[in-house]
Design an enzyme around this catalytic site. Structure first.
Site, PDB file in Angstrom:
ATOM      1  N   TRP A  22      -4.227  -3.879  -2.891  1.00 59.43           N
ATOM      2  CA  TRP A  22      -2.953  -4.564  -2.579  1.00 59.43           C
ATOM      3  C   TRP A  22      -3.010  -4.804  -1.088  1.00 59.43           C
ATOM      4  O   TRP A  22      -2.562  -5.795  -0.572  1.00 59.43           O
ATOM      5  CB  TRP A  22      -1.780  -3.636  -2.933  1.00 59.43           C
ATOM      6  N   HIS A  27      -1.518  -8.524  -0.564  1.00 62.93           N
ATOM      7  CA  HIS A  27      -0.885  -8.890   0.710  1.00 62.93           C
ATOM      8  C   HIS A  27      -1.225 -10.318   1.122  1.00 62.93           C
ATOM      9  O   HIS A  27      -0.376 -11.054   1.613  1.00 62.93           O
ATOM     10  CB  HIS A  27      -1.325  -7.929   1.816  1.00 62.93           C
ATOM     11  N   ASP A  66      -2.591  -2.332   7.588  1.00 65.11           N
ATOM     12  CA  ASP A  66      -3.440  -1.343   6.913  1.00 65.11           C
ATOM     13  C   ASP A  66      -4.657  -0.987   7.767  1.00 65.11           C
ATOM     14  O   ASP A  66      -5.133   0.138   7.740  1.00 65.11           O
ATOM     15  CB  ASP A  66      -3.929  -1.875   5.554  1.00 65.11           C
ATOM     16  N   ARG A  69      -3.628   1.597  10.408  1.00 59.25           N
ATOM     17  CA  ARG A  69      -2.838   2.726   9.917  1.00 59.25           C
ATOM     18  C   ARG A  69      -3.492   4.087  10.159  1.00 59.25           C
ATOM     19  O   ARG A  69      -2.818   5.065  10.454  1.00 59.25           O
ATOM     20  CB  ARG A  69      -2.641   2.499   8.422  1.00 59.25           C
ATOM     21  N   HIS A  81       4.782   2.415   5.361  1.00 58.41           N
ATOM     22  CA  HIS A  81       4.384   1.501   4.275  1.00 58.41           C
ATOM     23  C   HIS A  81       5.109   1.744   2.956  1.00 58.41           C
ATOM     24  O   HIS A  81       4.907   1.007   1.999  1.00 58.41           O
ATOM     25  CB  HIS A  81       2.870   1.594   4.037  1.00 58.41           C
ATOM     26  N   ASP A 147       4.469  -4.644   0.841  1.00 60.90           N
ATOM     27  CA  ASP A 147       4.452  -3.247   0.391  1.00 60.90           C
ATOM     28  C   ASP A 147       5.685  -2.861  -0.422  1.00 60.90           C
ATOM     29  O   ASP A 147       5.572  -2.184  -1.441  1.00 60.90           O
ATOM     30  CB  ASP A 147       4.364  -2.313   1.607  1.00 60.90           C
ATOM     31  N   HIS A 153       4.999   2.012  -4.079  1.00 63.96           N
ATOM     32  CA  HIS A 153       5.377   2.193  -2.674  1.00 63.96           C
ATOM     33  C   HIS A 153       6.862   2.565  -2.567  1.00 63.96           C
ATOM     34  O   HIS A 153       7.400   2.689  -1.472  1.00 63.96           O
ATOM     35  CB  HIS A 153       5.076   0.947  -1.838  1.00 63.96           C
ATOM     36  N   HIS A 176      -2.175   5.034  -8.207  1.00 67.35           N
ATOM     37  CA  HIS A 176      -1.776   4.160  -7.105  1.00 67.35           C
ATOM     38  C   HIS A 176      -2.776   3.004  -6.959  1.00 67.35           C
ATOM     39  O   HIS A 176      -2.388   1.846  -6.809  1.00 67.35           O
ATOM     40  CB  HIS A 176      -1.690   4.956  -5.788  1.00 67.35           C
TER      41      HIS A 176
END
Ligand SMILES: *[C@@H]1O[C@H](CO)[C@@H](O)[C@H](O)[C@H]1NC(C)=O
Ligand SMILES: *[C@@H]1O[C@H](CO)[C@@H](O)[C@H](O)[C@H]1NC(C)=O
Ligand SMILES: *[C@@H]1O[C@H](CO)[C@@H](O)[C@H](O)[C@H]1NC(C)=O
Length: 308
Positions: A22, A27, A66, A69, A81, A147, A153, A176
């Site tokens: 994602w 995204h 990301d 992060r 996020h 997100d 999320h 996830h």
């Protein structure tokens, strides 16, 4: 030998690392959809701010949040996020800002923080943040709108499903990851080594057509209803609440224990795919509307609205 630009794009994309998340496919698709719907003034503003006058100006920065992060510099943003809804699926789902947004921030408070950094502080814009800070804020906003639309999320159980082991076509994955990547990849007929940019570009074109005059043309107006630049938390909580509701209906319909070690690439996937498609479409359409509102506000403060 001559290669057309499509082939070159594909060749270039093979250099990109590993599986798309994602973190990339979702995204980037959200960003491409948004670029298809924003007003021309919005395109001009963000192409200028992000210093990129191509059609990739939003897509190219969609995964930046990301990428920083887990760096030393970016650590401060690692909890931005998601929002950890401490509900009890599948019997009760729900997000509560006061209960669920951590002290050092969550996706909802971060949308508030970075949206406000893009806005003029006063008429005439004196005291606005410098362009590099606003560009950074834009990159966070573009990412976090994506997100907040991923159901896991907006859920606390097992760190948003990261701690739940499941099977995907026989391979062990965590839940996830399945919702970040595997469902979308299977839907697009792309393997785990999918090339994110061309795949996302094509997916965005399809979803854009479906929003314009396909299956989403009916519901699309309800997606942006009530969006309020002066109450970012309330706006983003609506988005988080919708995502979180899918935890009870589609992500953990029998609860967190029952799903452990289950094969999800069959019947479960069939029910999950339309949810992913809808959430990506919604996120892209909402991001466009959100960026338009921001640019409207900036133009208004600069007294440009009459001139445009
Ligand atoms: C614009 O963004 C795309 C995607 O990240 C990138 O490939 C391209 O080089 C950028 N163009 C400019 C002028 O920065
Ligand atoms: C708001 O954004 C700034 C700049 O990135 C960051 O340093 C700060 O921690 C953020 N604040 C909150 C409450 O998230
Ligand atoms: C979008 O993709 C779906 C699934 O592949 C397909 O059935 C549909 O016709 C496509 N729609 C458009 C407008 O491209």
């Amino acid at each position: 030998m001559r290669l057309d630009s499509g082939v070159l794009a594909l060749l270039g994309a093979t250099a990109l690392p590993g599986a798309a998340a994602w973190g990339s496919l979702g995204h980037i698709t959200v960003a491409y959809i948004a670029s298809n719907f924003v007003k021309p003034e919005t395109t001009a503003y963000f192409q200028g701010l992000l210093r990129n006058d191509t059609e990739h100006y939003l897509a190219g920065v969609a995964t930046w949040a990301d990428s920083i992060r887990y760096t030393k510099w970016g650590r401060f943003s690692r909890n931005f996020h998601f929002i950890d809804a401490k509900d009890t699926p599948p019997t009760a789902c729900g997000v509560d800002f006061a209960r669920d947004c951590k002290e050092d921030g969550c996706v909802v408070s971060s949308l508030q923080n970075y949206t406000s950094q893009l806005l003029p502080t006063s008429v005439g814009s004196e005291g606005d943040l410098p362009a590099w800070r606003r560009a950074q804020a834009a990159k966070f906003v573009i990412h976090f709108v994506g997100d907040v639309h991923q159901p896991l999320h907006a859920e606390n159980v097992a760190q948003g499903g990261n701690g739940i082991h499941v099977l995907w076509d026989g391979a062990e994955l965590n839940l996830h990851h399945v919702w970040d990547s595997s469902i979308a990849e299977k839907m697009l007929g792309a393997g785990r080594r999918v090339k994110p940019y061309p795949t996302a570009f094509a997916w965005a074109a399809n979803l854009t057509a479906q929003i314009r005059d396909g299956k989403y043309a009916g519901p699309r107006d309800s997606w942006t209803k009530g969006m309020d630049l002066d109450d970012v938390v309330a706006t983003a909580m609506v988005w988080a609440g919708e995502s979180n509701a899918y935890i009870c209906s589609h992500v953990l319909p029998e609860g967190p224990e029952a799903i452990v070690s289950q094969e999800l690439a069959g019947e479960y996937y069939e029910k999950a795919a339309p949810v992913i498609e809808l959430q990506v479409a919604k996120a892209g359409y909402r991001l466009a509307a959100w960026l338009d509102l921001i640019v409207d506000r900036i133009s208004g403060a600069n007294g440009l609205s009459d001139e445009l």
